[in-house]
Design an enzyme around this catalytic site. Structure first.
Site, mmCIF file in Angstrom:
data_model
loop_
_atom_site.group_PDB
_atom_site.id
_atom_site.type_symbol
_atom_site.label_atom_id
_atom_site.label_comp_id
_atom_site.label_asym_id
_atom_site.label_seq_id
_atom_site.Cartn_x
_atom_site.Cartn_y
_atom_site.Cartn_z
ATOM 1 N N GLU A 38 0.876 -1.164 0.000
ATOM 2 C CA GLU A 38 0.000 0.000 0.000
ATOM 3 C C GLU A 38 0.922 1.225 0.000
ATOM 4 O O GLU A 38 1.825 1.322 0.837
ATOM 5 C CB GLU A 38 -0.882 0.013 1.254
ATOM 6 C CG GLU A 38 -1.842 1.188 1.211
ATOM 7 C CD GLU A 38 -2.732 1.320 2.438
ATOM 8 O OE1 GLU A 38 -2.699 0.457 3.323
ATOM 9 O OE2 GLU A 38 -3.459 2.330 2.489
ATOM 10 N N ARG A 264 5.502 -13.118 9.303
ATOM 11 C CA ARG A 264 6.194 -11.868 9.004
ATOM 12 C C ARG A 264 7.540 -11.832 9.705
ATOM 13 O O ARG A 264 7.785 -12.554 10.672
ATOM 14 C CB ARG A 264 5.346 -10.661 9.375
ATOM 15 C CG ARG A 264 4.993 -10.524 10.833
ATOM 16 C CD ARG A 264 4.351 -9.154 11.142
ATOM 17 N NE ARG A 264 3.357 -8.775 10.149
ATOM 18 C CZ ARG A 264 3.315 -7.583 9.546
ATOM 19 N NH1 ARG A 264 4.192 -6.646 9.845
ATOM 20 N NH2 ARG A 264 2.380 -7.300 8.685
ATOM 21 N N LYS A 274 4.666 0.808 10.184
ATOM 22 C CA LYS A 274 4.766 2.069 9.460
ATOM 23 C C LYS A 274 4.365 3.236 10.351
ATOM 24 O O LYS A 274 4.924 4.319 10.252
ATOM 25 C CB LYS A 274 3.844 2.045 8.241
ATOM 26 C CG LYS A 274 4.430 1.316 7.058
ATOM 27 C CD LYS A 274 3.478 1.443 5.887
ATOM 28 C CE LYS A 274 3.639 0.278 4.938
ATOM 29 N NZ LYS A 274 2.456 0.058 4.123
HETATM 30 P P1 ATP Z 1 3.207 -2.452 8.299
HETATM 31 O O1 ATP Z 1 2.517 -3.511 9.075
HETATM 32 O O2 ATP Z 1 4.679 -2.372 8.551
HETATM 33 O O3 ATP Z 1 2.562 -1.131 8.384
HETATM 34 P P2 ATP Z 1 1.847 -3.322 5.982
HETATM 35 O O4 ATP Z 1 1.585 -4.770 6.065
HETATM 36 O O5 ATP Z 1 0.726 -2.451 6.315
HETATM 37 O O6 ATP Z 1 3.154 -2.945 6.797
HETATM 38 P P3 ATP Z 1 1.816 -3.276 3.139
HETATM 39 O O7 ATP Z 1 2.185 -2.183 2.232
HETATM 40 O O8 ATP Z 1 0.389 -3.656 3.225
HETATM 41 O O9 ATP Z 1 2.383 -2.902 4.568
HETATM 42 O O10 ATP Z 1 2.713 -4.550 2.855
HETATM 43 C C1 ATP Z 1 2.961 -5.066 1.579
HETATM 44 C C2 ATP Z 1 3.306 -6.512 1.720
HETATM 45 O O11 ATP Z 1 4.430 -6.680 2.559
HETATM 46 C C3 ATP Z 1 2.162 -7.304 2.320
HETATM 47 O O12 ATP Z 1 1.980 -8.476 1.571
HETATM 48 C C4 ATP Z 1 2.649 -7.617 3.704
HETATM 49 O O13 ATP Z 1 2.162 -8.854 4.135
HETATM 50 C C5 ATP Z 1 4.172 -7.645 3.552
HETATM 51 N N1 ATP Z 1 4.827 -7.305 4.802
HETATM 52 C C6 ATP Z 1 4.648 -6.195 5.546
HETATM 53 N N2 ATP Z 1 5.386 -6.254 6.681
HETATM 54 C C7 ATP Z 1 6.072 -7.423 6.630
HETATM 55 C C8 ATP Z 1 7.004 -8.074 7.501
HETATM 56 N N3 ATP Z 1 7.392 -7.525 8.668
HETATM 57 N N4 ATP Z 1 7.500 -9.275 7.129
HETATM 58 C C9 ATP Z 1 7.131 -9.822 5.967
HETATM 59 N N5 ATP Z 1 6.257 -9.286 5.109
HETATM 60 C C10 ATP Z 1 5.722 -8.093 5.425
#
Ligand code: ATP
Ligand code: MG
Length: 559
Positions: A38, A264, A274
């Site tokens: 996102e 994750r 974030k």
């Molecule tokens: P955050 O939780 O850090 O705010 P998010 O999941 O909201 O991150 P996205 O932009 O939705 O951020 O993430 C894009 C992709 O990266 C998604 O498929 C998510 O599952 C993966 N992702 C995010 N954080 C991690 C992590 N710590 N380890 C592995 N994959 C991750």
């Protein structure tokens, strides 16, 4: 690495096994994955794991991986993030080719599917506000309450939904909900919201839309539109999977992607959400999103991490389904082992003290030809100058040596790396008693080896830089941003665990002459000190500025 020879992970994992079986059984004839960020922030090392998994699997099986922006919430998304994310994925060494997509490019189709659900009696316009919806949702042990608006007629729902679309209603006044089951044990199935009203321009599709689909309503359908075979996400989406499948079952979509979850990445001594990263930036507790202490890819890149070291790290930690913590020392070790192979060696004195070699001729300068890498003759040699006045590191001298100190002391001797053995014959002091300069004598016969003329062995070897040839530089010694392995433990403000010594700035370092026109990309090993690279932002404006990427050894292991 060039973009057409993309990185392929060499380690096996459960996802690879699943795909292997799907290809063998003929369920799929090729592999299509996607990385779906996102665009509401910068990527971090956790995202690197997801990128390496998705692109790595596609590359391994000769398929393709899409870069897709999951851009369903214009209130939080910006073009700046889109650009940065693209840059980070490319920098890591992955190439989406022509397969760059935006969920928002499907808004028209998603809208038609929403009307389809209404027509099937499977969606309704809700007039309750967000708080009332939450209150009616029930709990894990109690069923939710059905909304009084749940049984509107199809005609009324269509009319209201179209008026939502045309912008007639203010933000938050109505939503579209799926009509599934308010008593479902899975909270995600209790009439989830599909669309909300947001009067805000969208970074990709402009101000065309006044209603926006929720992530859940967009994600699976977009996977289907793009022909994704394996939709790989993190474990928190496991409870969304029934909903993901409900949409595919209840919409006229012939294609069926499948969702798979992995754990994750959690990394010690840092935070990765974030929201928290944003807070650190906004409160100026760090210097922007690319602060070299942050776990953002922009930060790691600026600090000097190589893409290869990050890919190697992601390979090493593997892919599993149980939540675990990875110690940040594993990340640090991966950059060390990469740079140990590739970084040219140089000498740099970070805390200089002047040494005058009394018996060395005033006007003499010797040129030493020194290998850039002790094990790699192919990396060439450089010239290092030696003269009567040199800088050594203040920490390599002790007036009153402690036990086991084998470097320079008054009356003691030490070997200059690649140079002579010197003996300290006296010290010059400031008024406050601190040592300002050392007087030494050198042994002209001691250039080779570590033995004095009479055969005594010298224990200590120190680095140095010729004073008249040295270049002054600023050096930033970065350390871990938090002093606690788990700052983000909930209940306690993570900010109280910020490491007060996470950066030390040394402004009067003396580096060898060969670094005067060092390029911005080269990573160096400063002999005995660590791995460094020029700061790509500040080195242009502020003279030479070096960032410490990593120490030579894990200094935290002892603590
Ligand atoms: P955050 O939780 O850090 O705010 P998010 O999941 O909201 O991150 P996205 O932009 O939705 O951020 O993430 C894009 C992709 O990266 C998604 O498929 C998510 O599952 C993966 N992702 C995010 N954080 C991690 C992590 N710590 N380890 C592995 N994959 C991750
Ligand atoms: Mg997310």
């Amino acid at each position: 690495m060039t973009t057409n020879e993309q990185s392929v992970s060499t380690t096996n994992n459960f996802l690879r096994t699943i795909i292997d079986e799907d290809l063998k059984s003929g369920k799929h004839s090729g592999v299509v994955t996607r990385f779906p960020p996102e665009p509401n922030g910068y990527l971090h090392i956790g995202h690197a794991k997801s990128i390496c998994i998705n692109f790595g699997l596609a590359n391994y099986f000769g398929g393709r991986c899409h870069l897709r922006f999951d851009d369903t919430n214009p209130a939080k998304e910006e073009q700046e993030y889109i650009d940065s994310i693209k840059g980070s994925v490319s920098w890591l060494g992955f190439d989406w080719g022509t397969h760059l997509y935006y969920a928002s490019d499907n808004f028209e189709q998603l809208y038609l599917w929403a009307e389809y659900l209404i027509e099937q009696g499977k969606a309704y316009v809700e007039d309750l506000n967000a708080e009332q919806i939450r209150a009616n949702r029930g709990t894990l042990t109690e069923a939710g309450t059905e909304s009084p608006f749940r049984n509107r007629t199809v005609a009324e729902n269509i009319e209201l939904f179209r008026r939502m679309k045309s912008g007639e209603f203010p933000d938050g006044s109505r939503v579209l909900r799926a009509k599934i089951d308010m008593a479902s044990p899975n909270m995600n199935m209790r009439d989830p919201v599909l669309y909300r009203i947001i009067h805000a321009p969208h970074p990709h599709v402009g101000d065309k839309w006044k209603i926006y689909p929720m992530y859940d309503f967009a994600h699976g359908q977009t996977d289907a539109i793009e022909g994704i075979t394996h939709s790989i996400c993190t474990l928190e989406f496991e409870s969304h999977k029934p909903l993901y499948e409900w949409f595919l079952d209840n919409l006229p979509i012939p294609y069926r992607p499948r969702q798979y979850e992995f754990a994750r990445l959690n990394l010690t001594y840092t935070v990765m959400s974030k929201r928290k990263l944003q807070e650190l930036v906004q409160l100026k507790l760090v210097n922007g999103w690319d602060d070299p202490r942050l776990p953002t890819l922009e930060g790691l890149r600026r600090r000097g991490y190589t893409p290869a070291s990050i890919r190697d790290f992601c390979d090493q930690i593997g892919v599993g389904r149980s939540d675990s913590w990875i110690d940040v020392s594993i990340l640090e070790e991966s950059v060390r082992s990469d740079l140990n192979e590739s970084a040219p060696r140089v000498m740099a004195v970070l805390k200089p003290i002047k040494v005058t070699i009394k018996n060395y001729p005033d006007d003499l300068v010797e040129d030493f030809e020194i290998a850039n890498h002790p094990q790699k003759p192919e990396m060439g040699i450089r010239t290092v100058h030696f003269s009567r006045e040199i800088w050594i590191d203040r920490d390599d001298f002790m007036e009153i040596p402690s036990k086991g100190f084998h470097r320079l002391t008054v009356g003691g001797e030490v070997k200059l790396r690649f140079g002579y053995i010197i003996t300290c014959t006296g010290v010059v002091k400031n008024d406050d008693g601190t040592v300002s300069e050392l007087h030494c004598e050198y042994d002209p016969a001691s250039r080779e080896g570590i033995h004095t003329a009479d055969g005594r062995k010298v224990k200590g070897v120190i680095h140095w830089v010729s004073a008249s040839h040295a270049v002054t530089a600023e050096v930033r010694l970065f350390d871990r941003l938090f002093s606690d392995p788990n700052p983000d433990r909930g209940g306690i403000d993570y900010k109280q665990f910020l490491n007060p010594d996470s950066v030390e700035i040394l402004r009067d370092c003396k580096v060898e002459w060969s670094l005067a026109d060092a390029d911005l990309e080269t990573r160096y090993q400063f002999e005995r000190t660590g791995y460094f690279r020029q700061d790509p932002k500040d080195s242009r404006t502020a003279g030479l500025v070096f960032n410490r990427i990593a120490t030579l050894r894990d200094v935290w292991a002892k603590k």
